[in-house]
Scaffold this active site. Structure first.
Site, PDB file in Angstrom:
ATOM      1  N   TYR A   1      49.255  34.074  41.940  1.00  0.00           N
ATOM      2  CA  TYR A   1      48.394  35.164  42.421  1.00  0.00           C
ATOM      3  C   TYR A   1      49.052  35.894  43.599  1.00  0.00           C
ATOM      4  O   TYR A   1      49.129  37.118  43.632  1.00  0.00           O
ATOM      5  CB  TYR A   1      47.031  34.608  42.843  1.00  0.00           C
ATOM      6  CG  TYR A   1      45.974  35.676  42.998  1.00  0.00           C
ATOM      7  CD1 TYR A   1      45.172  36.040  41.922  1.00  0.00           C
ATOM      8  CD2 TYR A   1      45.784  36.335  44.209  1.00  0.00           C
ATOM      9  CE1 TYR A   1      44.210  37.036  42.048  1.00  0.00           C
ATOM     10  CE2 TYR A   1      44.829  37.338  44.349  1.00  0.00           C
ATOM     11  CZ  TYR A   1      44.046  37.673  43.264  1.00  0.00           C
ATOM     12  OH  TYR A   1      43.108  38.674  43.388  1.00  0.00           O
TER      13      TYR A   1
ATOM     14  N   LYS B   1      48.083  42.283  38.414  1.00  0.00           N
ATOM     15  CA  LYS B   1      49.541  42.220  38.381  1.00  0.00           C
ATOM     16  C   LYS B   1      50.225  43.543  38.034  1.00  0.00           C
ATOM     17  O   LYS B   1      51.437  43.683  38.210  1.00  0.00           O
ATOM     18  CB  LYS B   1      49.998  41.152  37.374  1.00  0.00           C
ATOM     19  CG  LYS B   1      49.747  39.737  37.829  1.00  0.00           C
ATOM     20  CD  LYS B   1      50.653  39.385  38.991  1.00  0.00           C
ATOM     21  CE  LYS B   1      50.186  38.169  39.734  1.00  0.00           C
ATOM     22  NZ  LYS B   1      50.399  38.187  41.164  1.00  0.00           N
TER      23      LYS B   1
ATOM     24  N   PRO C   1      43.643  43.531  33.789  1.00  0.00           N
ATOM     25  CA  PRO C   1      43.595  43.614  35.249  1.00  0.00           C
ATOM     26  C   PRO C   1      43.242  42.310  35.982  1.00  0.00           C
ATOM     27  O   PRO C   1      43.369  42.247  37.200  1.00  0.00           O
ATOM     28  CB  PRO C   1      42.538  44.685  35.506  1.00  0.00           C
ATOM     29  CG  PRO C   1      41.716  44.726  34.268  1.00  0.00           C
ATOM     30  CD  PRO C   1      42.592  44.325  33.144  1.00  0.00           C
TER      31      PRO C   1
ATOM     32  N   HIS D   1      44.244  39.227  53.065  1.00  0.00           N
ATOM     33  CA  HIS D   1      43.332  38.163  52.618  1.00  0.00           C
ATOM     34  C   HIS D   1      44.099  36.865  52.435  1.00  0.00           C
ATOM     35  O   HIS D   1      45.138  36.835  51.791  1.00  0.00           O
ATOM     36  CB  HIS D   1      42.680  38.544  51.289  1.00  0.00           C
ATOM     37  CG  HIS D   1      41.609  39.579  51.427  1.00  0.00           C
ATOM     38  ND1 HIS D   1      40.697  39.853  50.442  1.00  0.00           N
ATOM     39  CD2 HIS D   1      41.289  40.393  52.465  1.00  0.00           C
ATOM     40  CE1 HIS D   1      39.862  40.802  50.847  1.00  0.00           C
ATOM     41  NE2 HIS D   1      40.212  41.148  52.075  1.00  0.00           N
TER      42      HIS D   1
ATOM     43  N   TYR E   1      35.856  36.272  42.042  1.00  0.00           N
ATOM     44  CA  TYR E   1      35.963  36.290  40.573  1.00  0.00           C
ATOM     45  C   TYR E   1      34.849  35.403  40.047  1.00  0.00           C
ATOM     46  O   TYR E   1      34.783  34.225  40.396  1.00  0.00           O
ATOM     47  CB  TYR E   1      37.301  35.729  40.109  1.00  0.00           C
ATOM     48  CG  TYR E   1      38.492  36.632  40.390  1.00  0.00           C
ATOM     49  CD1 TYR E   1      38.934  37.545  39.434  1.00  0.00           C
ATOM     50  CD2 TYR E   1      39.186  36.568  41.594  1.00  0.00           C
ATOM     51  CE1 TYR E   1      40.028  38.367  39.662  1.00  0.00           C
ATOM     52  CE2 TYR E   1      40.287  37.384  41.831  1.00  0.00           C
ATOM     53  CZ  TYR E   1      40.698  38.282  40.857  1.00  0.00           C
ATOM     54  OH  TYR E   1      41.780  39.094  41.096  1.00  0.00           O
TER      55      TYR E   1
HETATM   56  C1  PHB Z   1      40.666  45.735  42.588  1.00  0.00           C
HETATM   57  O1  PHB Z   1      40.406  45.616  43.781  1.00  0.00           O
HETATM   58  O2  PHB Z   1      40.616  46.838  42.026  1.00  0.00           O
HETATM   59  C2  PHB Z   1      41.064  44.544  41.792  1.00  0.00           C
HETATM   60  C3  PHB Z   1      41.200  43.333  42.432  1.00  0.00           C
HETATM   61  C4  PHB Z   1      41.560  42.205  41.718  1.00  0.00           C
HETATM   62  C5  PHB Z   1      41.781  42.316  40.352  1.00  0.00           C
HETATM   63  C6  PHB Z   1      41.656  43.527  39.709  1.00  0.00           C
HETATM   64  C7  PHB Z   1      41.292  44.647  40.435  1.00  0.00           C
HETATM   65  O3  PHB Z   1      42.111  41.209  39.649  1.00  0.00           O
END
Ligand code: PHB
Ligand code: APR
Length: 400
Positions: free
Chosen positions: A387, A300, A296, A75, A204
């Site tokens: 990120y 990280k 989460p 990505h 997000y």
């Molecule tokens: C996930 O795909 O499980 C995932 C992706 C981004 C995050 C947390 C979990 O910030």
């Protein structure tokens, strides 16, 4: 399993323990890995799935990245959704062409277990470490409980890769390790669904009803999360309620609504930040979740666990090859710089995207921060760098 002596005893077969075992075996250092859970459990456990650029390269260079490269989704951006409007953060454009790889953590675990089974190095499941003794001696030892009774495994070092609430950090005398902690007033309800992702990149979303995250695992599997109250129970969430809430929070005029499908996994994860320092006591060393937890938001946890292990493997190999123990002496300090950077980033992402309370002042500050990120290239670049991941290695955060 008999009572044995090895060079490095590793507690826990999560990503940290398995990768450390792999890196040491490559250099001829003997290890024994002891895991309390079953092989099936460890391979099926669903966790976050975003791999930083430098970590993906490291896994490939270590010989355990072939399937990740073939099946992982690369990505180049992520989306922030705010007030129903979509804003793309062009990670790769902002950060030297670097990208993230979306690849389930349990897939990495499977790949590492396959490598271990091929090498034939000892890896015991259903074997629980109940005690660690002799931290300050030349021969630290763990007691392992199996269905056949108790065994002892001793080594030159014991590495606690045993996750949060592990026996390793608990075995250190009171007062030696400092614990820093922050608990957040919400949890994440996560699902894995047999549904083709409707979006190509992660979303997000900050919504008045709460946080939502749209992620994925493959062209046929979606991974989605909802921010929920910390005391929320799964039984209160029917499939219909989960999909309704996701649809409401993720609604946008600019893109297709989410695709639904059978939910094949679900769980509620509390949100915490924890750091245990130092990450070493005598010949007991901590790595990964055993030493630090991040919420989460920003994914990280796995990346930090792997970056600890890259530093630790190099330090241990140096000490075996040339007797140089400076890497081990510096291990905790080196790791903690990156750990605190990730702690801050995860805290910042979390507090920016979730409603922390009813305070209207805080609410406006959060919104202002989010609007700044999605409208200023300088602000977006800061997010992209953190990120996608700062470079691995000791110099990366030397200026901290
Ligand atoms: C996930 O795909 O499980 C995932 C992706 C981004 C995050 C947390 C979990 O910030
Ligand atoms: N004896 C043996 N094994 C143990 C013991 C014990 N007493 N206690 C815990 N374990 C095992 C757990 O069952 C688990 O498999 O240690 C392992 C720790 O693995 P993880 O929790 O995956 O931690 P780590 O390898 O540090 O990986 C960190 O995984 O927790 C996620 O999201 C987190 O991404 C982060 C990453």
């Amino acid at each position: 399993m008999e009572s044995v002596r090895t060079q490095v005893v590793i507690i826990g077969a999560g990503p940290a323990g398995l990768l450390l075992g792999h890196l040491l075996e490559l250099e001829g250092v003997d290890t024994v890995i002891v895991e309390t859970r079953s092989l099936d459990y460890v391979q099926q456990r669903v966790r976050a799935g975003v791999i930083e650029y430098g970590i993906a390269n490291f896994l490939e260079a270590s010989g355990v990245g072939t399937r990740m490269r073939a099946e992982g989704l690369v990505h180049h951006g992520i989306e922030f959704r705010l007030d129903g409007a979509s804003h793309r953060i062009a990670l790769s454009d902002l950060y030297d062409g670097r990208a993230i790889t979306v690849y389930g953590q349990q897939e990495i675990v499977k790949d590492l277990i396959a490598a271990r089974l091929t090498s034939g190095a000892p890896l015991f499941f259903d074997a629980t470490v109940t005690a660690v003794v002799g931290h300050s001696t030349e021969r630290p030892t763990v007691t392992v409980r199996t269905s056949d009774g108790d065994r002892e495994v001793s080594g030159d070092y014991v590495i606690g890769c045993d996750g949060s609430h592990g026996v390793a950090s608990a075995s250190v005398p009171t007062g030696v390790l400092r614990r820093y902690e922050r608990v957040y007033p919400f949890s994440w309800l996560g699902i894995l669904a047999e549904a083709p992702p409707a979006a190509e990149e992660l979303i997000y979303c900050r919504h008045p009803q709460g946080f939502a995250l749209y992620s994925m695992r493959s062209p046929t599997l979606s991974r989605l999360y909802l921010g929920v109250r910390p005391d929320e129970v799964l039984d209160a969430w029917s499939d219909e309620r989960i999909w309704d809430e996701l649809t409401t929070r993720l609604a946008s005029d600019q893109s297709a609504s989410i695709t639904q499908g059978p939910i094949i996994e679900r769980g509620i994860t509390p949100m915490r930040s924890v750091v245990v320092a130092p990450m070493r006591y005598g010949r007991l060393v901590l790595a990964g979740d055993a030493a630090h937890i991040v919420p989460p938001t920003g994914a990280k946890g796995l990346n930090l666990a792997i970056s600890d292990v890259t530093v630790l493997a190099e330090a241990l190999i140096d000490s075996y090859r040339s007797g140089n123990r400076s890497g081990l002496a510096e291990y905790s300090r080196t790791c903690l710089r990156r750990v605190w950077r990730a702690e801050h980033f995860s805290y910042w992402m979390t507090t920016m995207l979730h409603q922390l309370g009813e305070d209207p002042f805080d609410n406006q500050l959060q919104l202002s921060q989010l609007r700044y990120i999605v409208s200023s290239e300088a602000a977006a670049r800061t997010l992209a760098e953190n990120y996608v991941g700062l470079p691995l290695g000791h110099r990366a955060v030397a200026a901290d």
